[in-house]
Design a protein around this motif. Structure first.
Motif, PDB file in Angstrom:
ATOM      1  N   LYS A  16      -1.660   9.253 -11.830  1.00 63.92           N
ATOM      2  CA  LYS A  16      -0.664  10.210 -12.289  1.00 63.92           C
ATOM      3  C   LYS A  16       0.730   9.620 -12.168  1.00 63.92           C
ATOM      4  O   LYS A  16       0.966   8.690 -11.394  1.00 63.92           O
ATOM      5  CB  LYS A  16      -0.757  11.501 -11.468  1.00 63.92           C
ATOM      6  N   GLN A  17       1.661  10.191 -12.912  1.00 64.77           N
ATOM      7  CA  GLN A  17       3.034   9.731 -12.850  1.00 64.77           C
ATOM      8  C   GLN A  17       3.633  10.065 -11.483  1.00 64.77           C
ATOM      9  O   GLN A  17       3.280  11.077 -10.865  1.00 64.77           O
ATOM     10  CB  GLN A  17       3.860  10.375 -13.953  1.00 64.77           C
ATOM     11  N   PRO A  18       4.555   9.215 -10.991  1.00 67.38           N
ATOM     12  CA  PRO A  18       5.142   9.474  -9.674  1.00 67.38           C
ATOM     13  C   PRO A  18       6.113  10.641  -9.653  1.00 67.38           C
ATOM     14  O   PRO A  18       6.392  11.196  -8.589  1.00 67.38           O
ATOM     15  CB  PRO A  18       5.864   8.160  -9.368  1.00 67.38           C
ATOM     16  N   GLY A  19       6.649  11.023 -10.830  1.00 66.15           N
ATOM     17  CA  GLY A  19       7.573  12.161 -10.871  1.00 66.15           C
ATOM     18  C   GLY A  19       8.814  11.900 -10.033  1.00 66.15           C
ATOM     19  O   GLY A  19       9.356  10.801  -9.992  1.00 66.15           O
ATOM     20  N   ASN A  20       9.274  12.935  -9.322  1.00 68.14           N
ATOM     21  CA  ASN A  20      10.475  12.804  -8.498  1.00 68.14           C
ATOM     22  C   ASN A  20      10.257  11.884  -7.301  1.00 68.14           C
ATOM     23  O   ASN A  20      11.224  11.457  -6.665  1.00 68.14           O
ATOM     24  CB  ASN A  20      10.941  14.183  -8.007  1.00 68.14           C
ATOM     25  N   ASP A  21       8.990  11.597  -6.994  1.00 72.89           N
ATOM     26  CA  ASP A  21       8.698  10.719  -5.857  1.00 72.89           C
ATOM     27  C   ASP A  21       8.841   9.246  -6.208  1.00 72.89           C
ATOM     28  O   ASP A  21       8.512   8.374  -5.388  1.00 72.89           O
ATOM     29  CB  ASP A  21       7.268  10.974  -5.347  1.00 72.89           C
ATOM     30  N   TYR A  71      -5.347   8.008 -17.381  1.00 71.20           N
ATOM     31  CA  TYR A  71      -4.781   7.144 -16.345  1.00 71.20           C
ATOM     32  C   TYR A  71      -3.442   6.593 -16.827  1.00 71.20           C
ATOM     33  O   TYR A  71      -3.299   6.170 -17.975  1.00 71.20           O
ATOM     34  CB  TYR A  71      -5.735   5.989 -16.042  1.00 71.20           C
ATOM     35  N   SER A  72      -2.445   6.605 -15.942  1.00 77.02           N
ATOM     36  CA  SER A  72      -1.100   6.181 -16.327  1.00 77.02           C
ATOM     37  C   SER A  72      -0.496   5.272 -15.267  1.00 77.02           C
ATOM     38  O   SER A  72      -0.470   5.628 -14.076  1.00 77.02           O
ATOM     39  CB  SER A  72      -0.202   7.410 -16.527  1.00 77.02           C
ATOM     40  N   CYS A  73      -0.035   4.079 -15.679  1.00 78.46           N
ATOM     41  CA  CYS A  73       0.729   3.175 -14.826  1.00 78.46           C
ATOM     42  C   CYS A  73       2.202   3.275 -15.205  1.00 78.46           C
ATOM     43  O   CYS A  73       2.533   3.581 -16.358  1.00 78.46           O
ATOM     44  CB  CYS A  73       0.273   1.725 -14.992  1.00 78.46           C
ATOM     45  N   TRP A  74       3.066   2.968 -14.249  1.00 81.05           N
ATOM     46  CA  TRP A  74       4.502   3.089 -14.494  1.00 81.05           C
ATOM     47  C   TRP A  74       5.205   1.785 -14.128  1.00 81.05           C
ATOM     48  O   TRP A  74       5.399   1.476 -12.952  1.00 81.05           O
ATOM     49  CB  TRP A  74       5.080   4.263 -13.699  1.00 81.05           C
ATOM     50  N   PRO A  75       5.614   0.992 -15.127  1.00 83.69           N
ATOM     51  CA  PRO A  75       6.409  -0.204 -14.838  1.00 83.69           C
ATOM     52  C   PRO A  75       7.886   0.152 -14.684  1.00 83.69           C
ATOM     53  O   PRO A  75       8.387   1.078 -15.329  1.00 83.69           O
ATOM     54  CB  PRO A  75       6.183  -1.076 -16.078  1.00 83.69           C
ATOM     55  N   VAL A  76       8.563  -0.580 -13.821  1.00 84.48           N
ATOM     56  CA  VAL A  76      10.016  -0.449 -13.654  1.00 84.48           C
ATOM     57  C   VAL A  76      10.633  -1.784 -14.055  1.00 84.48           C
ATOM     58  O   VAL A  76      10.289  -2.828 -13.487  1.00 84.48           O
ATOM     59  CB  VAL A  76      10.391  -0.093 -12.206  1.00 84.48           C
ATOM     60  N   ILE A  77      11.517  -1.756 -15.043  1.00 85.84           N
ATOM     61  CA  ILE A  77      12.008  -2.977 -15.683  1.00 85.84           C
ATOM     62  C   ILE A  77      13.520  -3.078 -15.551  1.00 85.84           C
ATOM     63  O   ILE A  77      14.243  -2.083 -15.695  1.00 85.84           O
ATOM     64  CB  ILE A  77      11.605  -2.997 -17.172  1.00 85.84           C
ATOM     65  N   SER A  90      14.951   0.686 -16.161  1.00 89.68           N
ATOM     66  CA  SER A  90      14.211   1.607 -17.014  1.00 89.68           C
ATOM     67  C   SER A  90      12.765   1.720 -16.542  1.00 89.68           C
ATOM     68  O   SER A  90      12.220   0.775 -15.960  1.00 89.68           O
ATOM     69  CB  SER A  90      14.247   1.120 -18.465  1.00 89.68           C
ATOM     70  N   SER A  91      12.162   2.874 -16.778  1.00 83.63           N
ATOM     71  CA  SER A  91      10.754   3.064 -16.416  1.00 83.63           C
ATOM     72  C   SER A  91      10.110   4.039 -17.388  1.00 83.63           C
ATOM     73  O   SER A  91      10.756   4.958 -17.902  1.00 83.63           O
ATOM     74  CB  SER A  91      10.631   3.607 -14.988  1.00 83.63           C
ATOM     75  N   ASN A  92       8.833   3.818 -17.650  1.00 85.11           N
ATOM     76  CA  ASN A  92       8.067   4.732 -18.491  1.00 85.11           C
ATOM     77  C   ASN A  92       6.593   4.476 -18.224  1.00 85.11           C
ATOM     78  O   ASN A  92       6.206   3.398 -17.784  1.00 85.11           O
ATOM     79  CB  ASN A  92       8.383   4.533 -19.967  1.00 85.11           C
ATOM     80  N   GLY A  93       5.770   5.475 -18.497  1.00 90.49           N
ATOM     81  CA  GLY A  93       4.341   5.344 -18.242  1.00 90.49           C
ATOM     82  C   GLY A  93       3.587   4.799 -19.438  1.00 90.49           C
ATOM     83  O   GLY A  93       4.021   4.932 -20.578  1.00 90.49           O
ATOM     84  N   HIS A 111       0.837  -1.197   0.000  1.00 87.95           N
ATOM     85  CA  HIS A 111       0.000   0.000   0.000  1.00 87.95           C
ATOM     86  C   HIS A 111       0.874   1.250   0.000  1.00 87.95           C
ATOM     87  O   HIS A 111       1.981   1.257   0.556  1.00 87.95           O
ATOM     88  CB  HIS A 111      -0.914   0.002   1.225  1.00 87.95           C
ATOM     89  N   ALA A 112       0.379   2.296  -0.641  1.00 88.33           N
ATOM     90  CA  ALA A 112       1.136   3.540  -0.772  1.00 88.33           C
ATOM     91  C   ALA A 112       0.252   4.727  -0.426  1.00 88.33           C
ATOM     92  O   ALA A 112      -0.976   4.676  -0.548  1.00 88.33           O
ATOM     93  CB  ALA A 112       1.675   3.693  -2.194  1.00 88.33           C
ATOM     94  N   CYS A 113       0.899   5.804  -0.011  1.00 91.72           N
ATOM     95  CA  CYS A 113       0.189   7.062   0.224  1.00 91.72           C
ATOM     96  C   CYS A 113      -0.304   7.597  -1.120  1.00 91.72           C
ATOM     97  O   CYS A 113       0.434   7.585  -2.109  1.00 91.72           O
ATOM     98  CB  CYS A 113       1.128   8.067   0.882  1.00 91.72           C
ATOM     99  N   PRO A 114      -1.536   8.082  -1.212  1.00 88.97           N
ATOM    100  CA  PRO A 114      -2.048   8.595  -2.495  1.00 88.97           C
ATOM    101  C   PRO A 114      -1.269   9.794  -3.009  1.00 88.97           C
ATOM    102  O   PRO A 114      -1.313  10.091  -4.206  1.00 88.97           O
ATOM    103  CB  PRO A 114      -3.505   8.956  -2.177  1.00 88.97           C
ATOM    104  N   ASN A 115      -0.524  10.476  -2.116  1.00 93.95           N
ATOM    105  CA  ASN A 115       0.296  11.615  -2.526  1.00 93.95           C
ATOM    106  C   ASN A 115       1.767  11.230  -2.690  1.00 93.95           C
ATOM    107  O   ASN A 115       2.638  12.119  -2.740  1.00 93.95           O
ATOM    108  CB  ASN A 115       0.162  12.746  -1.502  1.00 93.95           C
ATOM    109  N   ASP A 116       2.039   9.936  -2.749  1.00 97.09           N
ATOM    110  CA  ASP A 116       3.382   9.409  -3.027  1.00 97.09           C
ATOM    111  C   ASP A 116       4.398   9.752  -1.936  1.00 97.09           C
ATOM    112  O   ASP A 116       5.602   9.877  -2.226  1.00 97.09           O
ATOM    113  CB  ASP A 116       3.907   9.916  -4.381  1.00 97.09           C
TER     114      ASP A 116
END
Length: 400
Positions: free
Chosen positions: A357-362, A324-330, A310-313, A200-205
């Protein structure tokens, strides 16, 4: 009361079942007397027990009639044929990413080591006909097809379990091999290394609800509740507002080395790469040489892995109207030869960060569990079996 006649009867029955021969064969093949795979009808190769207990189980429950190649007791695994149906993989995993993106593995014709008992148990179990007399589907094939339907149409876990119960009780003959619930199906698929963690994660990252925050119900940084809000702003306890899916890489690294051809390919850079001053592969790069010079103990072992991250949305809904955007980390292993390095089946999905939303710097918050495992891998994971060289070694990893 004298029970010697009972023991004598058990010994004679054991001999008739071939129990003595099987156990003796396993011990002569170098298997541990205290850790033998039990092929009885009750355990079905799922437990490792002492030789005496295995013998008692085989006498009491009988041996699995389909176990004709003793691959888990020393017989050469290359003699075992795997049906074409086994080449089908789960096209969508529990969160909608293609299985080839997620699971590390080689081609259907790869030889797997005798050491990889868990994988071989899965293959043997999946080789069973879906029901007695069935020639078109195996247990694994049927499970894959039903699980694909679950993911394609978004069936809930409870609905999927009810569908399995319907198939078992009304549509197929008695004694069929369909799992009885979603839990049983998931447990079978986990034999392929498909385990994952919902964090589980905080909705504000701000944080992940793990380690010191594992029991928190609100974010200690920004304050919102961990749980979704329903009607009248009532919390739906147990339903998180945001989730990170984490796929631990260490078990999959182990499986890579359990495949003979993949284990060989992972040292291609040391065995077959030309050293002529031209750059054809990351092994020719200054970064590779820097690692070798700065940590010679790491560089001297060609099986130690050099990884890229690597990661991208992407939009999982295939709809231009949705933002809506998901972000995989590979993770990608640079040890592999260039014609395999960027193949989809060798790209290892480790994290899936949910949107919208994208996680950005978080994104560093979400990378925490992966970083912990990478630190463990840098220190070294002992007892990794190399099926190509047939020995154990300590696996280390560096992230380029």
């Amino acid at each position: 009361m004298d029970k010697s006649w009972m023991h004598a009867d058990r010994r004679s029955r054991a001999f008739e079942l071939g129990v003595e021969e099987l156990i003796q064969f396993a011990l002569e093949s170098g298997y541990n007397v205290n850790k033998l795979c039990c092929p009885c009808m009750n355990c079905e190769h799922s437990k490792s027990l002492k030789a005496g207990v295995v013998k008692d189980h085989l006498v009491e429950f009988g041996i699995d009639k389909t176990y004709t190649n003793w691959i888990w007791h020393g017989e050469n695994v290359s003699n075992v044929s795997v049906p074409k149906e086994h080449s089908e993989t789960v096209e969508q995993n529990p969160i909608g990413i293609g299985q080839n993106d997620y699971s590390m593995g080689g081609s259907d014709n790869e030889e797997f080591s005798e050491d990889s008992d868990e994988f071989l148990r899965f293959v043997e179990d999946g080789d069973k006909p879906l029901y007695l007399g069935c020639t078109h589907f195996t247990k694994l094939n049927g499970l894959v097809k039903t699980y694909n339907l679950k993911e394609k149409h978004g069936l809930s876990d409870a609905c999927y379990s009810d569908m399995l119960i319907l198939i078992i009780g009304m549509l197929l003959p008695e004694g069929n091999e369909v799992p009885g619930s979603f839990y049983d199906a998931k447990k079978t698929l986990c034999s392929l290394g498909m385990e994952y963690e919902n964090i589980h994660a905080c909705p504000n990252d701000c944080i992940l609800y793990r380690d010191s925050n594992v029991d928190a119900t609100t974010c200690p940084t920004c304050g919102p509740s961990r749980w979704k809000l329903g009607k009248n702003e009532i919390e739906k306890v147990g339903v998180p507002r945001k989730v990170l899916w984490y796929f631990p890489p260490i078990p999959r690294f182990r499986k890579m080395f359990q495949s003979v051809s993949t284990a060989k390919s992972l040292t291609w850079h040391a065995d077959e790469q030309l050293n002529d001053g031209k750059m054809r592969h990351p092994v020719d790069s200054p970064t590779w040489k820097l690692v070798d010079d700065q940590w010679p103990a790491f560089g001297i072992e060609p099986r130690n892995l050099r990884l890229a991250l690597s990661s991208n949305g992407f939009n999982p809904h295939s709809s231009l109207s949705s933002r809506y955007s998901c972000w995989p980390v590979i993770l990608v292993s640079y040890n592999l030869p260039p014609w395999l390095c960027m193949k989809r089946k060798y790209m290892m999905l480790t994290l899936l960060i949910s949107g919208p939303k994208q996680p950005g710097n978080d994104i560093d918050v979400y990378l925490q569990p992966l970083i912990d495992d990478l630190k463990t891998l840098w220190d070294g994971v002992q007892g990794v079996y190399d099926s190509y060289r047939k020995d154990y070694f300590t696996l280390k990893v560096v992230l380029f």
